[in-house]
Design an enzyme around this catalytic site. Structure first.
Site, short mmCIF file in Angstrom:
data_model
loop_
_atom_site.label_atom_id
_atom_site.label_comp_id
_atom_site.label_asym_id
_atom_site.label_seq_id
_atom_site.Cartn_x
_atom_site.Cartn_y
_atom_site.Cartn_z
N SER A 1 -9.82 -0.70 7.12
CA SER A 1 -9.30 -0.60 5.75
C SER A 1 -8.57 -1.82 5.21
CB SER A 1 -8.37 0.60 5.63
OG SER A 1 -9.15 1.76 5.56
N LYS B 1 0.87 -1.19 0.00
CA LYS B 1 0.00 0.00 0.00
C LYS B 1 0.90 1.23 0.00
CE LYS B 1 -3.87 1.94 2.71
NZ LYS B 1 -4.75 1.70 3.87
N SER C 1 -9.62 1.75 2.91
CA SER C 1 -8.74 2.52 2.07
C SER C 1 -7.69 1.69 1.33
CB SER C 1 -8.04 3.58 2.92
OG SER C 1 -7.21 2.97 3.89
N1 GLN Z 1 -13.28 4.11 6.60
C1 GLN Z 1 -12.54 4.49 7.77
C2 GLN Z 1 -12.11 5.93 7.65
O1 GLN Z 1 -12.36 6.49 6.65
C3 GLN Z 1 -11.37 3.58 7.99
C4 GLN Z 1 -10.22 3.88 7.13
C5 GLN Z 1 -9.01 3.07 7.51
O2 GLN Z 1 -9.12 2.04 8.16
N2 GLN Z 1 -7.85 3.56 7.11
O3 GLN Z 1 -11.55 6.49 8.54
#
Ligand code: GLN
Length: 483
Positions: A175, A76, A151
């Site tokens: 994410s 990532k 994400s």
């Molecule tokens: N959807 C959550 C957020 O937008 C989690 C994102 C994540 O785990 N990086 O904060």
């Protein structure tokens, strides 16, 4: 060759059926051919990959072995990679080449993994759809009109489309697990402190944790083995021995106590997903597990608490991007204040700006007690709920997400609608617990995930349960048409 799992690749390399260099070339060609449909990579690292593949082949020729030696992966794009763009999905870091490798990157490279590239992601890991990336949305290989989740959506889409066997992700509120669910993968968020955050660009430091995305629990065990462990460079890294995750996969599930929280089955859950969750419970019962209804009474407060704490930490973490030290700088600043304002205003996208504003507000004098402190208290209550539940059960099971993937753009005008999709995943981050999502069926042709949660440092138990489930089901073997 692109259908092979990490475990199969390790066997193939050991048996000299193919070399890492051959495999790497096949996968690089496949990425060049198919990724334009998906947009799952931000950067490809072909030269590095071929150099690492040849080095891994040479190490094997010298008698070395190891499950990751010569295995192709991707990171990532928030794991720092020395001399390689590390963008975090943001215009702010579009020109940033990291001066050092993240611990995760360095550990996997030392184990012989081959880095094919850096995967697309929501900007600064903020999102559940992978639509907030500066590099454009990622498409779900199960239906190119749908989001892959976020994400870590680039890692998920790439692995689901068989562009490579496994990739790293990070999970602040879901994410890893949520994109795994939406693309039919297995994804594991480890216990907070299990995997080093050093060189992982911070979103919300008390919640962030790196982990593996792969097709099977067996492969997640292999990748996690290479990522986990104490790191003196990360003050929140925990000095606990790392078990042999692959060796633990075959434990019997006889007598395993599974807790199913009654709060999970509320109005927001798609009833078809509820049915698939109960079908997975039946499957585990056949393997000897016993099931018990439990309660997590404070779960309803998790989303509001998370969406105060995460933006608060983000507003602090992202203050370092000021146009002076890292990344983007605006043209012709008139003075220092103009430099800060325009560099940040032009460098960050709308979702990141929204979170910075929410976070700065929640931390400001006069509001700190009402929002941030209150959210921290809720966080403790949620952790206490889990501690009480784990006195009665060994594992907690439920849906990973309330709905399957949605159409690209469908939730763009309503950020809160996207936040609600995190309802089942964020509690594990608030409590610091490990969680895993595994494929459990389909709704309207789109994959559905089941989430397992375990007590601290019981990643091995999650992998064991998921592996046994995968030996008796075939959801995880389904491949999206066209890939
Ligand atoms: N959807 C959550 C957020 O937008 C989690 C994102 C994540 O785990 N990086 O904060």
């Amino acid at each position: 060759m692109h259908q092979l799992t990490l475990a199969e690749i390790a066997r193939g390399l050991a048996d000299k059926k193919f070399s890492s260099e051959e495999l790497t070339k096949v996968l690089l060609a496949r990425i060049a051919q198919l990724d334009p449909q998906l947009n799952s990579f931000i950067s490809l690292t072909e030269d590095l990959a071929l150099t690492q593949a040849k080095a891994a082949d040479a190490r094997r020729a010298n008698g070395e072995s190891g499950a990751l030696l010569g295995a192709p992966i991707a990171h990532k794009d928030l794991f720092c990679t020395q001399g390689i763009r590390t963008s975090c999905g943001s215009k702010m870091l579009d020109n940033f080449k990291a001066p050092y490798d993240a611990t995760v990157v360095a550990k996997l490279a030392a184990a012989g993994a081959v880095t094919l590239g850096k995967t697309n992601m929501d900007e600064f890991a903020m999102g559940s759809a992978n639509e907030s990336s500066y590099y454009g949305a990622v498409k779900n290989p199960w239906n190119l009109e749908y989001v892959p989740g976020g994400s870590s959506g680039g890692s998920a889409a790439a692995v689901a489309a068989r562009l490579l066997p496994a990739a790293t992700g990070t999970d602040t509120g879901g994410s890893i697990r949520q994109p795994a669910a939406l693309t039919n993968l297995t994804g594991l968020k480890p216990t907070y402190g299990r995997v080093s955050r050093w060189g992982m660009i911070a979103y919300a430091s008390s919640l962030d944790q790196g982990g593996p995305l792969a097709r099977t629990a067996e492969d997640c065990a292999i990748l996690l083995q290479g990522m986990a462990g104490f790191d003196p460079n990360d003050s929140t890294s925990i000095d606990e021995p790392v078990p042999d995750y692959s060796a633990g996969l075959n434990g019997s599930l006889q007598g395993l106590r599974i807790g199913v929280p009654k709060e999970y089955f509320s109005a927001g859950l798609d009833p078809r997903i509820a049915d698939l969750v109960m079908t997975s419970v039946e499957e585990l019962k056949k393997l000897g597990a016993v099931v018990k209804e439990i309660s997590l009474p404070n779960m309803q407060h998790a989303i509001p608490a998370y969406y105060v704490i995460a933006p608060a930490e983000a507003s602090s973490n992202l203050s370092r991007f000021d146009g002076v030290r890292f990344g983007y700088r605006c043209e012709d600043p008139k003075n220092l204040e103009d430099l800060y304002k325009r560099s940040r205003g032009e460098g960050f996208g709308p979702e990141v700006q929204r979170r910075i504003m929410v976070g700065a507000y929640a931390l400001s004098a006069g509001y700190y007690d009402a929002y941030y402190l209150k959210a921290q208290k809720i966080r403790r209550l949620i952790k206490n709920d889990f501690m009480a539940a784990f006195n009665e059960v060994d594992i907690i099971l439920g849906p990973t997400t309330p709905n399957p993937a949605w159409k690209l753009g469908a939730k763009n005008s309503d950020p809160v609608a996207a936040y609600l999709e995190d309802v089942y995943t964020i509690t594990a981050n608030l409590a610091g617990l490990p969680g895993l999502s595994m494929p459990a069926g389909f709704v309207d042709g789109l994959p559905v995930g089941v989430q397992l949660l375990a007590p601290y440092f019981q990643e091995g138990r999650l992998l064991n349960v998921a592996h046994q489930y995968q030996l008796h089901t075939d959801w995880h073997t389904r491949t999206p048409t066209g890939f």
